[in-house]
Structure formats: structure tokens, C-alpha cells
Design a protein around this motif. Structure first.
Motif, mmCIF file in Angstrom:
data_model
loop_
_atom_site.group_PDB
_atom_site.id
_atom_site.type_symbol
_atom_site.label_atom_id
_atom_site.label_comp_id
_atom_site.label_asym_id
_atom_site.label_seq_id
_atom_site.Cartn_x
_atom_site.Cartn_y
_atom_site.Cartn_z
ATOM 1 N N ARG A 64 2.989 -3.413 -6.740
ATOM 2 C CA ARG A 64 4.688 -3.929 -6.070
ATOM 3 C C ARG A 64 5.740 -2.848 -5.840
ATOM 4 N NH1 ARG A 64 1.951 -7.677 -8.823
ATOM 5 N NH2 ARG A 64 2.501 -7.193 -11.114
ATOM 6 N N ARG A 65 6.978 -2.923 -5.121
ATOM 7 C CA ARG A 65 7.496 -1.738 -4.835
ATOM 8 C C ARG A 65 8.182 -2.145 -5.952
ATOM 9 N NH1 ARG A 65 9.117 1.537 -0.974
ATOM 10 N NH2 ARG A 65 7.413 0.876 -0.121
ATOM 11 N N ALA A 66 8.809 -3.613 -6.748
ATOM 12 C CA ALA A 66 9.398 -3.622 -7.855
ATOM 13 C C ALA A 66 8.960 -3.279 -8.702
ATOM 14 C CB ALA A 66 9.873 -5.117 -7.604
ATOM 15 N N ASP A 67 7.678 -2.784 -8.970
ATOM 16 C CA ASP A 67 7.389 -2.245 -10.727
ATOM 17 C C ASP A 67 7.779 -0.796 -9.868
ATOM 18 O OD1 ASP A 67 6.364 -4.720 -11.306
ATOM 19 O OD2 ASP A 67 4.490 -4.155 -10.584
ATOM 20 N N PHE A 68 7.060 -0.401 -8.880
ATOM 21 C CA PHE A 68 7.095 1.295 -8.850
ATOM 22 C C PHE A 68 8.768 1.469 -8.839
ATOM 23 C CE2 PHE A 68 8.444 4.157 -5.295
ATOM 24 C CZ PHE A 68 7.765 5.951 -6.167
ATOM 25 N N TYR A 90 0.691 -1.129 0.189
ATOM 26 C CA TYR A 90 -0.082 -0.121 0.080
ATOM 27 C C TYR A 90 1.154 1.152 -0.342
ATOM 28 C CZ TYR A 90 -3.967 2.946 0.840
ATOM 29 O OH TYR A 90 -4.662 4.320 0.994
ATOM 30 N N GLU A 91 2.101 1.607 0.686
ATOM 31 C CA GLU A 91 2.283 2.188 -0.091
ATOM 32 C C GLU A 91 2.703 2.538 -0.893
ATOM 33 O OE1 GLU A 91 3.578 4.213 2.666
ATOM 34 O OE2 GLU A 91 2.348 2.879 4.166
ATOM 35 N N VAL A 92 3.140 2.722 -2.192
ATOM 36 C CA VAL A 92 3.285 2.362 -3.270
ATOM 37 C C VAL A 92 2.521 2.353 -4.376
ATOM 38 C CG1 VAL A 92 6.306 1.789 -2.945
ATOM 39 C CG2 VAL A 92 4.014 -0.160 -3.739
#
Length: 190
Positions: free
Chosen positions: A174-178, A167-169
Motif C-alpha cells: 500500500r502507498r500509505a505504508d510506503f 505495484y508502483e510502490v
């Protein structure tokens, strides 16, 4: 399905809204037409939550978008420029209590207007009934405020929504996608 044209349109409108270059009404006028791209609904809803739609204004000065909301807005603009599918589930929406509270506020305003009109026309029984109802609504509003201020922080549905991904991104799942999007698009400074 990714609707690139609609995403570009919404990305530009959201960026202009957050930077204070257009009004909230102009933002809504620039929403793309309905599409199968789920990202559009999620990002439009986020943008709509940044302002009140009771009158037209720009998000400047004390109303400017700052902090967490500004970061979420920047990520939303970045996400709309990627070809990634929006994978978050649908937002759970309002609970029955929130819907009840909203209806009570609307009725409160409506009956207040009727009470003013009836008082001007000497219908005292209606004015007294309206005052009793407004007292009930006022108590309900106080209860609702206390519940939201001191009650449970999140509903179970919202907790489940936030656990569907990182949720943070948001709106990235997924953080990796961000992080990959940050490297490829160079819109967000580190």
C-alpha cells in the motif's frame, strides 16, 4: 514472520549491489540463509534480475542501475528496514513458452558444441542433423522474439499479480505504508 537480522543483511547487500560497490557474485554470497520471511525471496529475486550471472562484475558505468529499477531497489532497501510483513503473492514465474524457449537455447548451445566436435571427427550425418535442428531452434527463437516484441504485453497471471496491491510502490503493498516508511526512516529523499 519478519526476520530482522536476515533483512538487515539483504538490505545492506542490495544497497551495495545497486551502488556498484560489490559484484553480482558477492551479492549472491551475501544472501541470508533460508528464512520464513517472504520478503527475502521477493527482494532476492528482484536483485537477481538486475544482472546476468554468467560472469562476475559490478553494476557500474553503462551497466549501472538507473531509472525505475534504481527506484525499486531503493524502495526494497527501505522496505527491508521496516517491520512490515511482505504481503505480495508469489511471482507467477515463467510461462510454458518462456520455459520452452530457455530449453531450446540450452539445447542449441549443446548441439552446436556436439556438431563442432563431430565435424572435426568427420561425422557428416550428425552435423547435417544438428544444422537442421539449429534451424528449427533459430526459427523458434525468432518467433519468440517477435511474440515478445509485438505480442501481448503481459500474461493474465502477471496482471493479477500487479493488481494485488499498488505495484508502483512494490515491495510495499500500500502507498500509505510506503509514505509512512519514508517519514520514519528518512532513506529516500523526496
Amino acid at each position: 514472520m519478519v526476520d530482522r537480522q536476515a533483512r538487515q543483511q539483504l538490505s545492506q547487500a542490495l544497497r551495495q549491489l545497486i551502488s556498484g560497490r560489490i559484484t553480482n557474485d558477492e551479492f549472491e554470497d551475501r544472501w541470508p540463509p533460508p528464512s520464513e520471511d517472504a520478503a527475502l525471496d521477493g527482494v532476492q529475486y528482484f536483485g537477481w534480475l538486475l544482472y546476468s550471472d554468467t560472469h562476475a562484475y559490478k553494476l557500474r558505468g553503462r551497466l549501472r542501475v538507473v531509472g525505475r529499477e534504481r527506484q525499486q531497489g531503493a524502495r526494497a532497501v527501505l522496505f527491508l528496514r521496516t517491520g512490515l510483513a511482505y504481503e505480495w503473492p508469489e511471482w507467477p514465474g515463467a510461462t510454458w513458452g518462456e520455459r520452452f524457449f530457455s530449453c531450446m537455447i540450452a539445447l542449441f548451445g549443446l548441439l552446436g558444441a556436439f556438431a563442432w566436435w563431430n565435424d572435426a571427427h568427420q561425422n557428416a550425418w550428425f552435423a547435417r542433423a544438428t544444422i537442421a535442428y539449429c534451424s528449427f531452434v533459430g526459427g523458434s527463437m525468432l518467433f519468440s522474439w517477435l511474440w515478445h516484441r509485438f505480442g501481448p504485453a503481459e500474461t493474465q497471471q502477471i496482471k493479477e499479480y500487479k493488481q494485488a496491491g499498488d505495484y508502483e510502490v512494490w515491495p510495499f503493498l500500500r502507498r500509505a505504508d510506503f509514505e509512512r516508511a519514508c517519514r520514519e526512516h528518512h532513506l529516500l529523499a523526496r
